[in-house]
Scaffold this motif. Sequence first.
Motif, PDB file in Angstrom:
ATOM      1  N   PHE A  43      19.868 -36.834  64.877  1.00 19.02           N
ATOM      2  CA  PHE A  43      20.256 -36.448  63.523  1.00 19.02           C
ATOM      3  C   PHE A  43      19.899 -34.984  63.280  1.00 19.02           C
ATOM      4  O   PHE A  43      20.692 -34.213  62.728  1.00 19.02           O
ATOM      5  CB  PHE A  43      19.569 -37.374  62.520  1.00 19.02           C
ATOM      6  N   ALA A  44      18.715 -34.579  63.718  1.00 21.55           N
ATOM      7  CA  ALA A  44      18.282 -33.187  63.560  1.00 21.55           C
ATOM      8  C   ALA A  44      19.200 -32.249  64.323  1.00 21.55           C
ATOM      9  O   ALA A  44      19.642 -31.220  63.788  1.00 21.55           O
ATOM     10  CB  ALA A  44      16.841 -33.029  64.038  1.00 21.55           C
ATOM     11  N   VAL A  45      19.510 -32.579  65.560  1.00 22.05           N
ATOM     12  CA  VAL A  45      20.365 -31.727  66.388  1.00 22.05           C
ATOM     13  C   VAL A  45      21.776 -31.670  65.807  1.00 22.05           C
ATOM     14  O   VAL A  45      22.389 -30.600  65.755  1.00 22.05           O
ATOM     15  CB  VAL A  45      20.379 -32.226  67.851  1.00 22.05           C
ATOM     16  N   ASP A  46      22.289 -32.800  65.331  1.00 24.87           N
ATOM     17  CA  ASP A  46      23.629 -32.815  64.723  1.00 24.87           C
ATOM     18  C   ASP A  46      23.684 -31.890  63.506  1.00 24.87           C
ATOM     19  O   ASP A  46      24.658 -31.164  63.308  1.00 24.87           O
ATOM     20  CB  ASP A  46      24.025 -34.233  64.301  1.00 24.87           C
ATOM     21  N   ASN A  47      22.645 -31.904  62.673  1.00 24.89           N
ATOM     22  CA  ASN A  47      22.625 -31.050  61.485  1.00 24.89           C
ATOM     23  C   ASN A  47      22.493 -29.579  61.851  1.00 24.89           C
ATOM     24  O   ASN A  47      23.116 -28.725  61.231  1.00 24.89           O
ATOM     25  CB  ASN A  47      21.505 -31.486  60.534  1.00 24.89           C
ATOM     26  N   LEU A  48      21.690 -29.286  62.850  1.00 27.33           N
ATOM     27  CA  LEU A  48      21.557 -27.906  63.308  1.00 27.33           C
ATOM     28  C   LEU A  48      22.889 -27.419  63.889  1.00 27.33           C
ATOM     29  O   LEU A  48      23.328 -26.296  63.600  1.00 27.33           O
ATOM     30  CB  LEU A  48      20.438 -27.795  64.338  1.00 27.33           C
ATOM     31  N   ALA A  49      23.548 -28.264  64.658  1.00 26.27           N
ATOM     32  CA  ALA A  49      24.851 -27.899  65.228  1.00 26.27           C
ATOM     33  C   ALA A  49      25.885 -27.702  64.119  1.00 26.27           C
ATOM     34  O   ALA A  49      26.692 -26.763  64.177  1.00 26.27           O
ATOM     35  CB  ALA A  49      25.320 -28.975  66.202  1.00 26.27           C
ATOM     36  N   ARG A  50      25.852 -28.538  63.090  1.00 25.21           N
ATOM     37  CA  ARG A  50      26.780 -28.401  61.958  1.00 25.21           C
ATOM     38  C   ARG A  50      26.537 -27.064  61.245  1.00 25.21           C
ATOM     39  O   ARG A  50      27.466 -26.369  60.877  1.00 25.21           O
ATOM     40  CB  ARG A  50      26.621 -29.564  60.984  1.00 25.21           C
ATOM     41  N   TRP A  51      25.246 -26.718  61.063  1.00 29.33           N
ATOM     42  CA  TRP A  51      24.931 -25.433  60.434  1.00 29.33           C
ATOM     43  C   TRP A  51      25.498 -24.292  61.273  1.00 29.33           C
ATOM     44  O   TRP A  51      26.076 -23.344  60.747  1.00 29.33           O
ATOM     45  CB  TRP A  51      23.412 -25.260  60.269  1.00 29.33           C
ATOM     46  N   TRP A  52      25.322 -24.362  62.605  1.00 28.06           N
ATOM     47  CA  TRP A  52      25.786 -23.294  63.472  1.00 28.06           C
ATOM     48  C   TRP A  52      27.304 -23.137  63.373  1.00 28.06           C
ATOM     49  O   TRP A  52      27.815 -22.023  63.217  1.00 28.06           O
ATOM     50  CB  TRP A  52      25.376 -23.532  64.926  1.00 28.06           C
ATOM     51  N   VAL A  53      28.036 -24.249  63.396  1.00 25.52           N
ATOM     52  CA  VAL A  53      29.499 -24.200  63.349  1.00 25.52           C
ATOM     53  C   VAL A  53      29.984 -23.696  61.990  1.00 25.52           C
ATOM     54  O   VAL A  53      30.897 -22.857  61.923  1.00 25.52           O
ATOM     55  CB  VAL A  53      30.090 -25.607  63.653  1.00 25.52           C
ATOM     56  N   CYS A  54      29.375 -24.164  60.916  1.00 29.16           N
ATOM     57  CA  CYS A  54      29.843 -23.807  59.563  1.00 29.16           C
ATOM     58  C   CYS A  54      29.331 -22.464  59.068  1.00 29.16           C
ATOM     59  O   CYS A  54      30.008 -21.805  58.275  1.00 29.16           O
ATOM     60  CB  CYS A  54      29.435 -24.896  58.569  1.00 29.16           C
ATOM     61  N   HIS A  55      28.141 -22.045  59.482  1.00 24.89           N
ATOM     62  CA  HIS A  55      27.539 -20.840  58.913  1.00 24.89           C
ATOM     63  C   HIS A  55      27.003 -19.858  59.961  1.00 24.89           C
ATOM     64  O   HIS A  55      27.265 -18.663  59.873  1.00 24.89           O
ATOM     65  CB  HIS A  55      26.384 -21.217  57.966  1.00 24.89           C
ATOM     66  N   GLY A  56      26.228 -20.372  60.889  1.00 28.33           N
ATOM     67  CA  GLY A  56      25.490 -19.516  61.810  1.00 28.33           C
ATOM     68  C   GLY A  56      26.330 -18.609  62.671  1.00 28.33           C
ATOM     69  O   GLY A  56      26.056 -17.408  62.773  1.00 28.33           O
ATOM     70  N   ARG A  57      27.372 -19.139  63.280  1.00 30.82           N
ATOM     71  CA  ARG A  57      28.140 -18.302  64.208  1.00 30.82           C
ATOM     72  C   ARG A  57      28.909 -17.200  63.493  1.00 30.82           C
ATOM     73  O   ARG A  57      29.187 -16.170  64.073  1.00 30.82           O
ATOM     74  CB  ARG A  57      29.051 -19.156  65.082  1.00 30.82           C
ATOM     75  N   ARG A  58      29.263 -17.413  62.206  1.00 30.22           N
ATOM     76  CA  ARG A  58      29.919 -16.344  61.438  1.00 30.22           C
ATOM     77  C   ARG A  58      28.905 -15.277  61.020  1.00 30.22           C
ATOM     78  O   ARG A  58      29.201 -14.098  61.014  1.00 30.22           O
ATOM     79  CB  ARG A  58      30.601 -16.925  60.196  1.00 30.22           C
ATOM     80  N   ARG A  59      27.717 -15.719  60.650  1.00 30.55           N
ATOM     81  CA  ARG A  59      26.683 -14.784  60.183  1.00 30.55           C
ATOM     82  C   ARG A  59      26.061 -14.021  61.347  1.00 30.55           C
ATOM     83  O   ARG A  59      25.617 -12.892  61.189  1.00 30.55           O
ATOM     84  CB  ARG A  59      25.616 -15.567  59.431  1.00 30.55           C
ATOM     85  N   TYR A  60      25.979 -14.656  62.518  1.00 32.36           N
ATOM     86  CA  TYR A  60      25.342 -14.044  63.690  1.00 32.36           C
ATOM     87  C   TYR A  60      26.294 -14.121  64.890  1.00 32.36           C
ATOM     88  O   TYR A  60      26.018 -14.803  65.880  1.00 32.36           O
ATOM     89  CB  TYR A  60      24.030 -14.776  64.013  1.00 32.36           C
ATOM     90  N   PRO A  61      27.402 -13.405  64.869  1.00 31.18           N
ATOM     91  CA  PRO A  61      28.413 -13.548  65.929  1.00 31.18           C
ATOM     92  C   PRO A  61      27.937 -13.080  67.300  1.00 31.18           C
ATOM     93  O   PRO A  61      28.451 -13.543  68.316  1.00 31.18           O
ATOM     94  CB  PRO A  61      29.588 -12.696  65.430  1.00 31.18           C
TER      95      PRO A  61
END
Length: 190
Positions: A153-171
Amino acid sequence: MKHDTAGDPVSGILWTRRTTEKVADELASGGIEVCPNTVAKLLKELGYRLRVNAKKLNRQKDPGRDVQFAYIAAMRENFSQAGLPVVSIDAKHRELVGEFKNAGTTWVREPVAVLDHDFLSDATGVALPYGVYDIDANEACVSVGATHDTPDFAVDNLARWWVCHGRRRYPEATELLVLADSGAQQRCTM
């Protein structure tokens, strides 16, 4: 109120052992109709405050604790200076879904009727909020699950954050520093 008032002689703060509902009921029996919220406002005007526990008692310190926090602070600083993401992740308190009492307050004319006990068997489900907080951006992403608080569950939420926010903010990011609520941290290579 005289016999139900307590206080701190040093700070002068007063509190009452009665709930605002009980005070409102007693006033109603004397012909004064007020809601518990009004009682709370009146008590505040009279110098009463909500009494809460303050976390001030300290257990014996672990000798390596300061070293650990210094290490984490240095890692955070290094990642931030390099433009790499630093996130803090944490599962929040699970909540029963249904007609249960919660700590929130709103101004209403009549209270909302809820069940008198919070039994899991009366719940329509269980909500598990999980937060990913991007420290440098000062933004959080909260997901709500309906299963269990597991590593998956923790990894799924972290991955969701990365896909939705992280990769755009930190390309350009190739690493991510994850600070977990248990005090552990992980350095992830992407």
